[in-house]
Design an enzyme around this catalytic site. Structure first.
Site, PDB file in Angstrom:
ATOM      1  CG  HIS A  18      -1.915  -1.029   1.329  1.00 46.69           C
ATOM      2  ND1 HIS A  18      -2.044  -1.820   2.448  1.00 46.69           N
ATOM      3  CD2 HIS A  18      -2.860  -1.450   0.455  1.00 46.69           C
ATOM      4  CE1 HIS A  18      -3.029  -2.684   2.251  1.00 46.69           C
ATOM      5  NE2 HIS A  18      -3.537  -2.486   1.051  1.00 46.69           N
ATOM      6  CE  LYS A  42     -12.574  -7.569   1.176  1.00 44.03           C
ATOM      7  NZ  LYS A  42     -11.411  -6.773   0.720  1.00 44.03           N
ATOM      8  NE  ARG A  91      -1.729  -8.018  -5.038  1.00 48.48           N
ATOM      9  CZ  ARG A  91      -2.517  -8.327  -4.032  1.00 48.48           C
ATOM     10  NH1 ARG A  91      -2.066  -8.225  -2.815  1.00 48.48           N
ATOM     11  NH2 ARG A  91      -3.735  -8.760  -4.228  1.00 48.48           N
ATOM     12  CB  SER A 129      -4.388  -6.883   3.550  1.00 46.56           C
ATOM     13  OG  SER A 129      -3.822  -5.605   3.432  1.00 46.56           O
TER      14      SER A 129
END
Length: 158
Positions: A18, A42, A91, A129
């Site tokens: 991040h 979540k 990514r 994460s």
């Protein structure tokens, strides 16, 4: 017109990935809001207050950066903070496919908000994460993946 950007995410926890995206985006914008989104799907490991505190500590000396918590649509948060850009980190190729679909939806909802994608540096491609939380839950050392203030805070909590 100011270049104001929102970097949305859960940041549960804030990782070096991040920070890499934020730091490389800073020269592109006049103001960068880090938006901690509430996601009903979540169950976060760390409280909103904790995540907000981490981001404020990390960027305490940079007046261009501000962290906020928001509910609902990301484009509505953009309106609330005056952002005309959304920042997203990529990514892998499949990240792009997923993020492009979200960017297209956001553009449909508000044609004045443009999504900017930054690819992460190679050393951060595996830093997610979700993976960090898994390592934490199983007693592993996550210090190589976290900024100093986050790492120190987590070590105190364990």
């Amino acid at each position: 017109m100011s270049r104001i950007c929102l970097f949305p995410g859960t940041f549960d926890p804030v990782t070096l990935g991040h920070i890499d995206i934020i730091d490389r985006a800073l020269p592109l914008f006049d103001k960068l809001f880090i938006g901690i989104g509430r996601n009903v799907n979540k169950a976060p490991m760390f409280s909103e207050d904790q995540r907000l505190q981490w981001l404020r500590e990390i960027y305490k000396d940079d007046p261009k950066v501000q962290a906020v918590v928001y509910d609902g649509l990301t484009v509505e948060c953009c309106k609330a903070v005056g952002a005309n850009f959304i920042l997203r980190g990529i990514r892998y190729v499949n990240d792009f496919e997923y993020e492009k679909a979200i960017a297209d939806m956001n553009r449909s909802l508000d044609g004045h908000v443009e999504t900017i994608f930054l690819t992460c540096l190679p050393q951060f491609t595996s830093v997610a994460s979700t993976l960090v939380r898994d390592v934490l839950r199983n007693g592993g050392d996550v210090s190589a993946f976290l900024p100093g203030p986050v790492n120190a805070s987590i070590k105190q909590q364990l």
